[in-house]
Write an enzyme that holds these catalytic residues in place. Structure first.
Site, PDB file in Angstrom:
ATOM      1  N   ASP A  53       0.830  -1.210   0.000  1.00  0.00           N
ATOM      2  CA  ASP A  53       0.000   0.000   0.000  1.00  0.00           C
ATOM      3  C   ASP A  53       0.863   1.257   0.000  1.00  0.00           C
ATOM      4  O   ASP A  53       0.660   2.164   0.797  1.00  0.00           O
ATOM      5  CB  ASP A  53      -0.958  -0.007   1.199  1.00  0.00           C
ATOM      6  N   TYR A  98      -1.981   4.362  -6.228  1.00  0.00           N
ATOM      7  CA  TYR A  98      -3.137   5.150  -5.772  1.00  0.00           C
ATOM      8  C   TYR A  98      -3.517   6.245  -6.782  1.00  0.00           C
ATOM      9  O   TYR A  98      -4.071   7.274  -6.413  1.00  0.00           O
ATOM     10  CB  TYR A  98      -2.919   5.729  -4.367  1.00  0.00           C
ATOM     11  N   HIS A 150      -3.679  -9.505  -0.931  1.00  0.00           N
ATOM     12  CA  HIS A 150      -3.881  -8.107  -0.555  1.00  0.00           C
ATOM     13  C   HIS A 150      -4.761  -7.955   0.687  1.00  0.00           C
ATOM     14  O   HIS A 150      -4.402  -7.264   1.628  1.00  0.00           O
ATOM     15  CB  HIS A 150      -4.465  -7.314  -1.726  1.00  0.00           C
ATOM     16  N   HIS A 190     -11.669  -2.377   6.783  1.00  0.00           N
ATOM     17  CA  HIS A 190     -11.701  -3.585   5.949  1.00  0.00           C
ATOM     18  C   HIS A 190     -11.934  -4.833   6.793  1.00  0.00           C
ATOM     19  O   HIS A 190     -11.466  -5.916   6.457  1.00  0.00           O
ATOM     20  CB  HIS A 190     -10.401  -3.719   5.140  1.00  0.00           C
ATOM     21  N   HIS A 208      -3.598  -3.833   2.502  1.00  0.00           N
ATOM     22  CA  HIS A 208      -4.966  -3.326   2.499  1.00  0.00           C
ATOM     23  C   HIS A 208      -5.296  -2.459   3.719  1.00  0.00           C
ATOM     24  O   HIS A 208      -5.813  -1.362   3.572  1.00  0.00           O
ATOM     25  CB  HIS A 208      -5.948  -4.496   2.379  1.00  0.00           C
ATOM     26  N   VAL A 209      -5.032  -2.962   4.912  1.00  0.00           N
ATOM     27  CA  VAL A 209      -5.245  -2.179   6.137  1.00  0.00           C
ATOM     28  C   VAL A 209      -3.981  -1.348   6.369  1.00  0.00           C
ATOM     29  O   VAL A 209      -2.877  -1.901   6.441  1.00  0.00           O
ATOM     30  CB  VAL A 209      -5.523  -3.099   7.342  1.00  0.00           C
TER      31      VAL A 209
HETATM   32 FE   LIG Z   1      -6.185  -1.994  -0.489  1.00  0.00          FE
END
Ligand SMILES: [Fe+2]
Length: 477
Positions: A175, A207, A326, A336, A363-364
């Site tokens: 991330d 992103y 992910h 999430h 993800h987190v």
């Molecule tokens: Fe993500």
């Protein structure tokens, strides 16, 4: 009983309750909370190589969008091939890579291919992908891309031959994005004295989709930002939700379009039928990459592939079985939460059966490490739905704290679940350092500390060769 005795017992009870309800450590590390901000387009980390259609190291405002960003990844199953990828902006140029080992002056040439794509009102440059094959193990190679006086030179070191006691050091980043925090994460990884040789990247790259119409210029800038590492050592890619780029309202109906055009992986070498799930062997590790955003239900291609793939893992050849995905299966943050649950239900029994050593996810946007637990006993009616300590189960590590524009996940479920060994909302990266077939040293580095300070560390005992309890908490039963 005297007053003192009463209070002693009361205190003991309070301590005991805490021991029972607290699975591990929730870090009390205090940090200055600032908004994660993307670096502006004229930042030096996005510097565009100058010269017509090709790159140099210096930055030029005039040529801001005439870029080349070079990256490499493993190009076959065992580490004897490398995929070199780069962009030329003005015209196709050449897809040739010239390469030679440091012990040789003889330059060889590998021929590749180029692709382009459009995304709403954005047109990509010419994206070259060239695979260099039949490399020697454990050898430093130089390589060049570009033409004439705009040629750029880089180097990489091939891994040792696949084998059971080969030491190897992986970096873990997830991330990442392209904020000032992202830059700090990458710098810390580069400066880490444990010297990562390959990055296992757990998804969510640029992103760009946080910009209007998923402004793909931010895919270009991310490529230039990360080049300083990924042109010199392979990053093993995992697709995250920020790679989906599905925007039907502006006519973008093909998922993963920018990602799959820019980042190639050797999925066919592991008999995968799509680039989102695949495997590579590297030194003493067998690395399985799974796709949180591709179908994984029974009879789906990913399900069938993983079923067969796990049978191919040979722990005598590659003792360490590592899985990347992910969306985490075990996550005690209020972000999430349980998004990974359906994949866990499908695949967790296989992970326990095949004794996966460690699962890395992102993800987190925070850090978390679990104990070895499984939650596979539940059968709808038996009420056995709580994770239990399991020495055949992997450790689950969430490393989605690369530093992207969405900021930190600071909100945690309380109390900390028993399975959660350590959690902290800080940006950072990790290192997984395999020593031999039995031991690996794992460490996590928060960005606020110096790059050599281990904020969390633990020895991993291999589940196949040395399946001794390596937990760090003694309150889990
Ligand atoms: Fe993500």
């Amino acid at each position: 009983m005297g007053v003192m005795g009463f209070w002693t017992i009361a205190l003991a009870l309070v301590v005991n309750v805490c021991m029972v309800c607290d699975g591990g450590t929730t870090s009390l590390f205090l940090r200055e909370v600032e908004k994660a901000v993307d670096m502006p387009l004229d930042s030096d980390v996005f510097a565009v190589p100058s010269g017509y259609n090709a790159p140099q190291q210096e930055f030029s405002f005039l040529l801001l969008f005439e870029s080349m960003s070079v990256h490499i990844t493993q190009g076959d199953l065992v580490g004897k091939a490398v995929i070199v990828s780069w962009v030329t902006e003005d015209e196709p140029g050449s897809s040739k890579v010239r390469y030679w080992s440091e012990n040789s002056n003889h330059k060889k040439i590998a021929e590749g291919k180029l692709v382009t794509y459009r995304f709403f009102n954005y047109s990509s440059g010419f994206i070259h992908h060239t695979t260099i094959r039949n490399l020697e193990y454990n050898t430093k190679y130089y390589y060049e891309v570009g033409l004439g006086n705009t040629t750029r030179q880089f180097w990489f070191v091939t891994p040792p031959e696949v084998g059971p006691d080969v030491p190897y050091t992986f970096g873990l980043i997830g991330d990442l994005g392209q904020t000032f925090d992202s830059n700090k994460t990458l710098s810390h990884y580069e400066l880490n004295p444990r010297k990562g040789q390959t990055v296992l990247f757990v998804g969510d790259l640029s992103y760009a989709d946080n910009y209007p119409n998923h402004d793909n210029v931010r895919w270009d800038t991310w490529g230039r930002f990360t080049e300083r590492s990924v042109a010199y050592q392979p990053w093993i890619w995992t697709a995250g939700n920020h790679e989906i780029d599905l925007v039907p309202e502006i006519g973008e109906t093909i998922p993963f379009k920018p990602y799959t055009h820019r980042y190639h992986v050797p999925y066919k070498a592991s008999q995968s039928t799509a680039p989102y799930w695949y495997s590579v062997k590297r030194a003493s590790a067998h690395i399985i990459v799974l796709a949180s955003y591709s179908a994984y239900g029974k009879y789906t291609p990913q399900y069938q592939w993983l079923d067969q793939e796990l049978l191919k893992v040979n722990r005598t050849e590659t003792p360490w079985l590592i899985v990347l995905m992910h969306s985490p299966w075990y996550n005690s943050y209020n972000y999430h939460y349980m998004e990974g649950e359906s994949m866990r239900v499908m695949f967790e029994p296989w992970f326990v059966k095949h004794k996966v050593d460690v699962v890395f996810a992102g993800h987190v946007h925070a850090y978390e490490r679990t104990e070895r637990v499984s939650n596979i006993a539940y059968n709808i009616v038996n009420r056995h739905c709580t994770p239990v300590k399991d020495q055949s189960a992997p450790v689950y590590i969430t490393i989605g704290d690369g530093g992207n524009i969405e900021g930190l996940a600071k909100n945690m479920t309380e109390p900390q679940p028993k399975y959660s060994a350590y959690r902290e909302a800080s940006f950072g990266h990790s290192i997984f350092e395999i020593k031999n077939r039995t031991h690996a040293h794992y460490s996590w580095y928060r960005n606020q500390d110096g790059e050599a300070v281990e904020a969390d560390s633990v020895w991993f005992f291999n589940r196949y060769w040395h399946p001794v309890d390596d937990s760090t908490s003694h309150v889990l039963h």
